[in-house]
Design a protein around this motif. Sequence first.
Motif, PDB file in Angstrom:
ATOM      1  N   GLY A 149       0.802  -1.227   0.000  1.00  0.00           N
ATOM      2  CA  GLY A 149       0.000   0.000   0.000  1.00  0.00           C
ATOM      3  C   GLY A 149       0.835   1.278   0.000  1.00  0.00           C
ATOM      4  O   GLY A 149       0.277   2.380  -0.031  1.00  0.00           O
ATOM      5  N   TRP A 159      11.879   5.662 -12.120  1.00  0.00           N
ATOM      6  CA  TRP A 159      13.003   5.745 -11.189  1.00  0.00           C
ATOM      7  C   TRP A 159      12.974   4.609 -10.156  1.00  0.00           C
ATOM      8  O   TRP A 159      13.732   4.613  -9.199  1.00  0.00           O
ATOM      9  CB  TRP A 159      13.008   7.114 -10.486  1.00  0.00           C
ATOM     10  CG  TRP A 159      11.650   7.496  -9.969  1.00  0.00           C
ATOM     11  CD1 TRP A 159      11.116   7.146  -8.765  1.00  0.00           C
ATOM     12  CD2 TRP A 159      10.650   8.281 -10.636  1.00  0.00           C
ATOM     13  NE1 TRP A 159       9.844   7.642  -8.645  1.00  0.00           N
ATOM     14  CE2 TRP A 159       9.534   8.347  -9.775  1.00  0.00           C
ATOM     15  CE3 TRP A 159      10.584   8.916 -11.878  1.00  0.00           C
ATOM     16  CZ2 TRP A 159       8.354   9.036 -10.126  1.00  0.00           C
ATOM     17  CZ3 TRP A 159       9.407   9.586 -12.209  1.00  0.00           C
ATOM     18  CH2 TRP A 159       8.324   9.647 -11.345  1.00  0.00           C
ATOM     19  N   ILE A 204      16.628   0.913  -1.889  1.00  0.00           N
ATOM     20  CA  ILE A 204      15.246   1.415  -1.922  1.00  0.00           C
ATOM     21  C   ILE A 204      14.918   2.101  -0.596  1.00  0.00           C
ATOM     22  O   ILE A 204      14.926   1.464   0.470  1.00  0.00           O
ATOM     23  CB  ILE A 204      14.241   0.280  -2.214  1.00  0.00           C
ATOM     24  CG1 ILE A 204      14.483  -0.282  -3.625  1.00  0.00           C
ATOM     25  CG2 ILE A 204      12.806   0.769  -2.060  1.00  0.00           C
ATOM     26  CD1 ILE A 204      13.581  -1.425  -4.035  1.00  0.00           C
TER      27      ILE A 204
HETATM   28  C1  LIG Z   1       9.267   7.949   0.923  1.00  0.00           C
HETATM   29  C2  LIG Z   1       9.357   6.907  -0.176  1.00  0.00           C
HETATM   30  C3  LIG Z   1      10.577   6.617  -0.737  1.00  0.00           C
HETATM   31  C4  LIG Z   1      10.679   5.675  -1.750  1.00  0.00           C
HETATM   32  N1  LIG Z   1      11.901   5.409  -2.288  1.00  0.00           N
HETATM   33  C5  LIG Z   1      12.022   4.468  -3.251  1.00  0.00           C
HETATM   34  C6  LIG Z   1      13.290   4.156  -3.812  1.00  0.00           C
HETATM   35  O1  LIG Z   1      14.320   4.690  -3.419  1.00  0.00           O
HETATM   36  N2  LIG Z   1      13.334   3.231  -4.800  1.00  0.00           N
HETATM   37  C7  LIG Z   1      12.222   2.574  -5.256  1.00  0.00           C
HETATM   38  O2  LIG Z   1      12.329   1.743  -6.152  1.00  0.00           O
HETATM   39  N3  LIG Z   1      11.003   2.851  -4.730  1.00  0.00           N
HETATM   40  C8  LIG Z   1      10.889   3.767  -3.748  1.00  0.00           C
HETATM   41  N4  LIG Z   1       9.668   4.049  -3.216  1.00  0.00           N
HETATM   42  C9  LIG Z   1       8.499   3.338  -3.734  1.00  0.00           C
HETATM   43  C10 LIG Z   1       8.191   2.128  -2.869  1.00  0.00           C
HETATM   44  O3  LIG Z   1       9.290   1.282  -2.791  1.00  0.00           O
HETATM   45  C11 LIG Z   1       7.010   1.455  -3.510  1.00  0.00           C
HETATM   46  O4  LIG Z   1       5.896   2.332  -3.390  1.00  0.00           O
HETATM   47  C12 LIG Z   1       6.660   0.128  -2.870  1.00  0.00           C
HETATM   48  O5  LIG Z   1       7.723  -0.782  -2.939  1.00  0.00           O
HETATM   49  C13 LIG Z   1       5.477  -0.447  -3.604  1.00  0.00           C
HETATM   50  O6  LIG Z   1       5.217  -1.716  -3.066  1.00  0.00           O
HETATM   51  P1  LIG Z   1       3.851  -1.970  -2.322  1.00  0.00           P
HETATM   52  O7  LIG Z   1       3.871  -3.408  -1.955  1.00  0.00           O
HETATM   53  O8  LIG Z   1       3.631  -1.005  -1.210  1.00  0.00           O
HETATM   54  O9  LIG Z   1       2.842  -1.710  -3.525  1.00  0.00           O
HETATM   55  P2  LIG Z   1       1.407  -1.031  -3.486  1.00  0.00           P
HETATM   56  O10 LIG Z   1       1.516   0.367  -3.030  1.00  0.00           O
HETATM   57  O11 LIG Z   1       0.459  -1.913  -2.767  1.00  0.00           O
HETATM   58  O12 LIG Z   1       1.071  -1.074  -5.053  1.00  0.00           O
HETATM   59  C14 LIG Z   1       1.731  -0.210  -5.962  1.00  0.00           C
HETATM   60  C15 LIG Z   1       1.022  -0.284  -7.326  1.00  0.00           C
HETATM   61  O13 LIG Z   1       1.216  -1.554  -7.915  1.00  0.00           O
HETATM   62  C16 LIG Z   1      -0.029  -2.262  -8.054  1.00  0.00           C
HETATM   63  N5  LIG Z   1       0.245  -3.607  -7.592  1.00  0.00           N
HETATM   64  C17 LIG Z   1       0.760  -3.953  -6.373  1.00  0.00           C
HETATM   65  N6  LIG Z   1       0.967  -5.267  -6.329  1.00  0.00           N
HETATM   66  C18 LIG Z   1       0.564  -5.776  -7.522  1.00  0.00           C
HETATM   67  C19 LIG Z   1       0.537  -7.083  -8.068  1.00  0.00           C
HETATM   68  N7  LIG Z   1       0.978  -8.128  -7.366  1.00  0.00           N
HETATM   69  N8  LIG Z   1       0.081  -7.252  -9.331  1.00  0.00           N
HETATM   70  C20 LIG Z   1      -0.354  -6.184 -10.056  1.00  0.00           C
HETATM   71  N9  LIG Z   1      -0.352  -4.910  -9.578  1.00  0.00           N
HETATM   72  C21 LIG Z   1       0.104  -4.711  -8.334  1.00  0.00           C
HETATM   73  C22 LIG Z   1      -1.024  -1.533  -7.163  1.00  0.00           C
HETATM   74  O14 LIG Z   1      -2.360  -1.667  -7.633  1.00  0.00           O
HETATM   75  C23 LIG Z   1      -0.504  -0.113  -7.244  1.00  0.00           C
HETATM   76  O15 LIG Z   1      -0.929   0.482  -8.442  1.00  0.00           O
HETATM   77  C24 LIG Z   1       9.529   4.996  -2.200  1.00  0.00           C
HETATM   78  C25 LIG Z   1       8.274   5.277  -1.619  1.00  0.00           C
HETATM   79  C26 LIG Z   1       8.189   6.235  -0.627  1.00  0.00           C
HETATM   80  C27 LIG Z   1       6.838   6.500  -0.024  1.00  0.00           C
END
Ligand SMILES: Cc1cc2nc3c(=O)[nH]c(=O)nc-3n(C[C@H](O)[C@H](O)[C@H](O)COP(=O)(O)OP(=O)(O)OC[C@H]3O[C@@H](n4cnc5c(N)ncnc54)[C@H](O)[C@@H]3O)c2cc1C
Length: 290
Positions: free
Chosen positions: A41, A128, A107
């Motif tokens: 999320g 990115w 990350i």
């Molecule tokens: C402060 C901050 C710093 C960050 N820095 C970095 C960084 O340095 N490098 C980097 O790479 N990222 C970075 N991020 C991004 C972060 O790593 C990603 O938001 C996170 O890993 C997404 O994974 P989640 O499981 O929370 O996905 P979610 O937030 O649950 O989902 C992300 C998106 O993917 C879709 N989704 C999720 N899972 C699936 C699935 N299994 N199949 C199909 N669609 C799916 C969802 O519907 C949504 O659209 C950062 C985020 C924040 C808030």
Amino acid sequence: MSFGGPYFTLPKFKYLRPDSLEELLSSLHEHSGNAKIMSGGVGLLAFMKERLTAPEYVISISKVPELKTLQIKGGVLAVGANVHLSELESGSIKNSLPTLYRAVKNIADPTIRNMGTLVGDLAEAVPWGDAYPALISMEAEAEISKKSSSRVVPVNGLVLGLGQINVDDDEIISRALIPLRKVRGTYLKFANGSEYGLATVALTYFTEEKRFNLVIGSASETPITIRESDVDWDFDKDFGTNVEKLERYLQLNVNPVDDLLASSDFRKNVIRYLSLQAVKEVFLDERDQN
Ligand SMILES: Cc1cc2nc3c(=O)[nH]c(=O)nc-3n(C[C@H](O)[C@H](O)[C@H](O)COP(=O)(O)OP(=O)(O)OC[C@H]3O[C@@H](n4cnc5c(N)ncnc54)[C@H](O)[C@@H]3O)c2cc1C
């Protein structure tokens, strides 16, 4: 993470939390086009607050046991969609999949890595993001599931552009499948105080097959991949001459984006530096240690 808009509260949505993969895929089928998958999320809720997306249904995968597993089978590490990034920070991943380990370590911070998942980072599809270039360099595949069928596709090509993945509305990326071959690898990122890289380089060298993939991320909408088979360089044989070839190739063929964070020329210099550093680590330093 913010795209600059005012931070709103969440829009209204219906929350579903199925207990099994079968139930999850049925819900996704039923609400196809009106639903978003939620893994950790981290990204999804931020995007919803900013009204970049406003799905009627949010389907959480947090209670689906099949997606929680990290398994080695048939020479492949299968990373379930609900495996958190922090679970990939172990010593065994560091040794067997150095590119992945280093990308994950790059990350954000431990809090984000405890919540976010590898598959979620890939599915988020921001240029990115760190997961996508690392997975491409390792020649990973993705298992994509929907009600009553599944398919396996190369990760390379899964991201079509900003926020767009080559997965249908009724499908989910259920696992990332990473081959466990003998490799040396690294992942380097230049972020300059930003959350995300201005340029990144993922390098994986398959030592038995004597070939590499060098993938440049954060420099264009989708990563730029340089395969050993395209260029025929042998860093293990003649490091100096091949480094010159690499520099020439980057100069002629890699044209990074120009945006508010960095100019194209600046990125080009960073890519050159990171690429040289990566081949040095993988072909000189690591070879000397083995
Ligand atoms: C402060 C901050 C710093 C960050 N820095 C970095 C960084 O340095 N490098 C980097 O790479 N990222 C970075 N991020 C991004 C972060 O790593 C990603 O938001 C996170 O890993 C997404 O994974 P989640 O499981 O929370 O996905 P979610 O937030 O649950 O989902 C992300 C998106 O993917 C879709 N989704 C999720 N899972 C699936 C699935 N299994 N199949 C199909 N669609 C799916 C969802 O519907 C949504 O659209 C950062 C985020 C924040 C808030």
